[in-house]
Design a protein around this motif. Structure first.
Motif, PDB file in Angstrom:
ATOM      1  N   ARG A   3      12.438  42.244 -20.202  1.00 50.39           N
ATOM      2  CA  ARG A   3      11.463  41.199 -20.535  1.00 50.39           C
ATOM      3  C   ARG A   3      10.406  41.662 -21.539  1.00 50.39           C
ATOM      4  NH1 ARG A   3      11.156  36.487 -17.843  1.00 50.39           N
ATOM      5  NH2 ARG A   3      12.533  36.242 -16.083  1.00 50.39           N
ATOM      6  N   ALA A   4       9.882  42.861 -21.414  1.00 46.93           N
ATOM      7  CA  ALA A   4       8.851  43.351 -22.329  1.00 46.93           C
ATOM      8  C   ALA A   4       9.388  43.419 -23.755  1.00 46.93           C
ATOM      9  CB  ALA A   4       8.336  44.717 -21.877  1.00 46.93           C
ATOM     10  N   SER A   5      10.615  43.885 -23.920  1.00 49.39           N
ATOM     11  CA  SER A   5      11.222  43.949 -25.253  1.00 49.39           C
ATOM     12  C   SER A   5      11.431  42.556 -25.819  1.00 49.39           C
ATOM     13  CB  SER A   5      12.556  44.686 -25.203  1.00 49.39           C
ATOM     14  OG  SER A   5      12.352  46.028 -24.846  1.00 49.39           O
ATOM     15  N   THR A   6      11.877  41.640 -24.976  1.00 52.90           N
ATOM     16  CA  THR A   6      12.092  40.263 -25.425  1.00 52.90           C
ATOM     17  C   THR A   6      10.777  39.653 -25.881  1.00 52.90           C
ATOM     18  OG1 THR A   6      13.948  40.012 -23.907  1.00 52.90           O
ATOM     19  CG2 THR A   6      12.949  37.990 -24.746  1.00 52.90           C
ATOM     20  N   ARG A   7       9.716  39.856 -25.121  1.00 52.02           N
ATOM     21  CA  ARG A   7       8.408  39.318 -25.492  1.00 52.02           C
ATOM     22  C   ARG A   7       7.950  39.880 -26.824  1.00 52.02           C
ATOM     23  NH1 ARG A   7       5.512  41.010 -21.256  1.00 52.02           N
ATOM     24  NH2 ARG A   7       7.010  40.408 -19.694  1.00 52.02           N
ATOM     25  N   ARG A   8       8.119  41.182 -27.011  1.00 51.37           N
ATOM     26  CA  ARG A   8       7.697  41.796 -28.278  1.00 51.37           C
ATOM     27  C   ARG A   8       8.527  41.257 -29.437  1.00 51.37           C
ATOM     28  NH1 ARG A   8       7.430  48.063 -26.788  1.00 51.37           N
ATOM     29  NH2 ARG A   8       9.540  47.475 -26.342  1.00 51.37           N
ATOM     30  N   ALA A   9       9.817  41.102 -29.232  1.00 52.01           N
ATOM     31  CA  ALA A   9      10.691  40.574 -30.289  1.00 52.01           C
ATOM     32  C   ALA A   9      10.330  39.125 -30.608  1.00 52.01           C
ATOM     33  CB  ALA A   9      12.157  40.672 -29.871  1.00 52.01           C
ATOM     34  N   ASN A  10      10.006  38.334 -29.594  1.00 46.78           N
ATOM     35  CA  ASN A  10       9.638  36.937 -29.818  1.00 46.78           C
ATOM     36  C   ASN A  10       8.337  36.808 -30.601  1.00 46.78           C
ATOM     37  OD1 ASN A  10      11.893  35.988 -28.524  1.00 46.78           O
ATOM     38  ND2 ASN A  10      10.853  35.594 -26.588  1.00 46.78           N
ATOM     39  N   ASP A  11       7.494  37.837 -30.551  1.00 44.43           N
ATOM     40  CA  ASP A  11       6.230  37.808 -31.280  1.00 44.43           C
ATOM     41  C   ASP A  11       6.399  38.113 -32.771  1.00 44.43           C
ATOM     42  OD1 ASP A  11       4.856  37.153 -28.994  1.00 44.43           O
ATOM     43  OD2 ASP A  11       4.220  39.214 -28.565  1.00 44.43           O
ATOM     44  N   LEU A  12       7.577  38.552 -33.177  1.00 41.03           N
ATOM     45  CA  LEU A  12       7.827  38.864 -34.582  1.00 41.03           C
ATOM     46  C   LEU A  12       8.384  37.635 -35.304  1.00 41.03           C
ATOM     47  CD1 LEU A  12       9.490  42.362 -34.168  1.00 41.03           C
ATOM     48  CD2 LEU A  12       7.277  41.884 -35.217  1.00 41.03           C
ATOM     49  N   THR A  13       8.043  37.529 -36.584  1.00 35.54           N
ATOM     50  CA  THR A  13       8.593  36.444 -37.394  1.00 35.54           C
ATOM     51  C   THR A  13       9.614  37.010 -38.373  1.00 35.54           C
ATOM     52  OG1 THR A  13       6.965  36.619 -39.163  1.00 35.54           O
ATOM     53  CG2 THR A  13       6.377  35.201 -37.276  1.00 35.54           C
ATOM     54  N   VAL A  14      10.455  36.143 -38.870  1.00 38.60           N
ATOM     55  CA  VAL A  14      11.434  36.560 -39.877  1.00 38.60           C
ATOM     56  C   VAL A  14      10.701  37.089 -41.101  1.00 38.60           C
ATOM     57  CG1 VAL A  14      13.256  35.727 -41.426  1.00 38.60           C
ATOM     58  CG2 VAL A  14      13.197  34.959 -39.050  1.00 38.60           C
ATOM     59  N   GLN A  15       9.613  36.432 -41.493  1.00 37.31           N
ATOM     60  CA  GLN A  15       8.859  36.873 -42.669  1.00 37.31           C
ATOM     61  C   GLN A  15       8.305  38.288 -42.474  1.00 37.31           C
ATOM     62  OE1 GLN A  15       8.467  35.277 -45.797  1.00 37.31           O
ATOM     63  NE2 GLN A  15       7.890  37.389 -46.184  1.00 37.31           N
ATOM     64  N   GLN A  16       7.834  38.605 -41.278  1.00 33.49           N
ATOM     65  CA  GLN A  16       7.321  39.954 -41.022  1.00 33.49           C
ATOM     66  C   GLN A  16       8.448  40.983 -41.156  1.00 33.49           C
ATOM     67  OE1 GLN A  16       5.782  39.083 -37.159  1.00 33.49           O
ATOM     68  NE2 GLN A  16       3.698  38.693 -37.899  1.00 33.49           N
ATOM     69  N   LEU A  17       9.611  40.666 -40.609  1.00 33.33           N
ATOM     70  CA  LEU A  17      10.744  41.585 -40.694  1.00 33.33           C
ATOM     71  C   LEU A  17      11.231  41.723 -42.136  1.00 33.33           C
ATOM     72  CD1 LEU A  17      12.654  40.457 -37.477  1.00 33.33           C
ATOM     73  CD2 LEU A  17      11.145  42.444 -37.765  1.00 33.33           C
ATOM     74  N   ARG A  18      11.230  40.619 -42.868  1.00 33.09           N
ATOM     75  CA  ARG A  18      11.643  40.656 -44.271  1.00 33.09           C
ATOM     76  C   ARG A  18      10.639  41.489 -45.095  1.00 33.09           C
ATOM     77  NH1 ARG A  18      15.444  37.726 -46.151  1.00 33.09           N
ATOM     78  NH2 ARG A  18      15.196  36.051 -44.636  1.00 33.09           N
ATOM     79  N   SER A  19       9.355  41.337 -44.795  1.00 32.61           N
ATOM     80  CA  SER A  19       8.344  42.137 -45.495  1.00 32.61           C
ATOM     81  C   SER A  19       8.551  43.619 -45.221  1.00 32.61           C
ATOM     82  CB  SER A  19       6.933  41.711 -45.071  1.00 32.61           C
ATOM     83  OG  SER A  19       6.631  40.443 -45.594  1.00 32.61           O
ATOM     84  N   PHE A  20       8.797  43.966 -43.952  1.00 31.84           N
ATOM     85  CA  PHE A  20       9.059  45.362 -43.605  1.00 31.84           C
ATOM     86  C   PHE A  20      10.242  45.896 -44.424  1.00 31.84           C
ATOM     87  CE2 PHE A  20      11.952  48.176 -41.388  1.00 31.84           C
ATOM     88  CZ  PHE A  20      11.165  49.306 -41.261  1.00 31.84           C
ATOM     89  N   CYS A  21      11.353  45.149 -44.441  1.00 35.73           N
ATOM     90  CA  CYS A  21      12.554  45.602 -45.153  1.00 35.73           C
ATOM     91  C   CYS A  21      12.301  45.735 -46.653  1.00 35.73           C
ATOM     92  CB  CYS A  21      13.725  44.657 -44.888  1.00 35.73           C
ATOM     93  SG  CYS A  21      14.415  44.841 -43.222  1.00 35.73           S
ATOM     94  N   THR A  22      11.553  44.810 -47.212  1.00 38.03           N
ATOM     95  CA  THR A  22      11.281  44.869 -48.650  1.00 38.03           C
ATOM     96  C   THR A  22      10.376  46.046 -48.990  1.00 38.03           C
ATOM     97  OG1 THR A  22      11.548  42.465 -48.731  1.00 38.03           O
ATOM     98  CG2 THR A  22      10.538  43.510 -50.641  1.00 38.03           C
ATOM     99  N   VAL A  23       9.376  46.313 -48.157  1.00 38.66           N
ATOM    100  CA  VAL A  23       8.523  47.494 -48.370  1.00 38.66           C
ATOM    101  C   VAL A  23       9.379  48.755 -48.259  1.00 38.66           C
ATOM    102  CG1 VAL A  23       6.630  48.870 -47.402  1.00 38.66           C
ATOM    103  CG2 VAL A  23       6.362  46.397 -47.678  1.00 38.66           C
ATOM    104  N   PHE A  24      10.265  48.803 -47.285  1.00 38.48           N
ATOM    105  CA  PHE A  24      11.149  49.955 -47.125  1.00 38.48           C
ATOM    106  C   PHE A  24      11.987  50.157 -48.397  1.00 38.48           C
ATOM    107  CE2 PHE A  24      15.200  51.900 -46.142  1.00 38.48           C
ATOM    108  CZ  PHE A  24      14.837  53.003 -45.390  1.00 38.48           C
ATOM    109  N   GLU A  25      12.580  49.070 -48.906  1.00 41.83           N
ATOM    110  CA  GLU A  25      13.456  49.166 -50.079  1.00 41.83           C
ATOM    111  C   GLU A  25      12.675  49.505 -51.349  1.00 41.83           C
ATOM    112  OE1 GLU A  25      15.174  45.286 -49.816  1.00 41.83           O
ATOM    113  OE2 GLU A  25      16.359  45.833 -48.054  1.00 41.83           O
ATOM    114  N   GLN A  26      11.494  48.933 -51.503  1.00 47.08           N
ATOM    115  CA  GLN A  26      10.696  49.146 -52.716  1.00 47.08           C
ATOM    116  C   GLN A  26       9.818  50.401 -52.630  1.00 47.08           C
ATOM    117  OE1 GLN A  26      10.716  47.022 -55.494  1.00 47.08           O
ATOM    118  NE2 GLN A  26      12.348  45.854 -54.520  1.00 47.08           N
ATOM    119  N   GLN A  27       9.563  50.852 -51.403  1.00 48.95           N
ATOM    120  CA  GLN A  27       8.653  51.971 -51.137  1.00 48.95           C
ATOM    121  C   GLN A  27       7.303  51.746 -51.803  1.00 48.95           C
ATOM    122  OE1 GLN A  27      10.352  55.883 -51.410  1.00 48.95           O
ATOM    123  NE2 GLN A  27      12.157  55.273 -50.276  1.00 48.95           N
TER     124      GLN A  27
END
Length: 177
Positions: A3-27
Motif C-alpha cells: 500500500r505505501a508504494s502504491t500511494r507514493r506511485a499514485n502521487d506521481l504524475t506522468v509529467q513529473q516522470l517525463r521531466s525526470f527522464c528528460t533531465v536524465f537524457e539531457q543531463q
C-alpha cells in the motif's frame, strides 16, 4: 504492490516522470526544460517531487553540470518503456478509430446502379466499419483523394490524360452499355 508504494506511485504524475527522464537524457535542467517546453524551475520542481517520492537524490552537481547516479539510471531504464508505451496508446487508438471509418467518393449513377449490393455486403461483413459516402465528379474525386478527404474513389474509367498526381486508376468491373 504494498500500500505505501502504491500511494507514493499514485502521487506521481506522468509529467513529473517525463521531466525526470528528460533531465536524465539531457543531463541538464535547462536543456530538458527547452525539450519539454517548460520553465527550468518547473522541471527542477518536478524532478524534486520524484526524488521525494522515491526517497533518494538522483542527480549530483559537478560544477555547472549534473550527473545522474546509478539509481537514476535504474529508474530511467524502468520508466522509459512505460512512457513510450503510454505515448503509443494515442497512435493505437487513432489507428483503431481510423480503421473503423472509410470514406468513399463515387458518382451518383454508380451509387444507385452499381454499388448498392456490394456496399450492403461490405456493411454486413464489416459491421464495425462506418462507410461515409460522398458524391463527386472525376476532378473533385482526384482532389478529395489527394487531399485525404476520401480513402477511395470509384468513377467511370478516366482517360490516361485525366489521371494526375498521386492518383492511380484500376478497372474494378466492366460496364455493358
Amino acid at each position: 504492490m504494498p500500500r505505501a508504494s502504491t500511494r507514493r506511485a499514485n502521487d506521481l504524475t506522468v509529467q513529473q516522470l517525463r521531466s525526470f527522464c528528460t533531465v536524465f537524457e539531457q543531463q541538464s535542467y535547462a536543456a530538458a526544460a527547452r525539450a519539454l517546453g517548460l520553465s527550468v524551475p518547473t522541471v527542477w520542481e518536478q524532478v524534486r517531487v520524484v526524488e521525494e517520492r522515491y526517497g533518494t537524490v538522483f542527480f549530483e552537481k559537478k560544477g555547472r553540470r549534473i550527473v545522474p547516479n546509478a539509481s537514476a539510471a535504474q529508474l530511467h531504464q524502468s520508466l522509459e518503456p512505460v512512457l513510450t508505451g503510454l505515448d503509443s496508446t494515442f497512435t493505437l487508438v487513432n489507428e483503431h478509430e481510423a480503421r473503423r471509418a472509410v470514406t468513399l467518393v463515387v458518382g451518383m449513377r454508380m451509387l444507385f446502379e452499381d454499388l448498392q449490393r456490394p456496399l450492403a455486403l461490405f456493411q454486413k461483413e464489416f459491421p464495425e466499419t462506418t462507410l461515409r459516402l460522398l458524391h463527386g465528379d472525376l476532378r473533385s474525386v482526384q482532389t478529395m483523394v489527394t487531399e485525404e478527404a476520401a480513402d477511395l474513389a470509384m468513377t467511370l474509367e478516366p482517360a490516361p490524360s485525366e489521371i494526375g498526381g498521386r492518383v492511380t486508376a484500376e478497372r474494378a468491373y466492366q460496364i455493358d452499355y
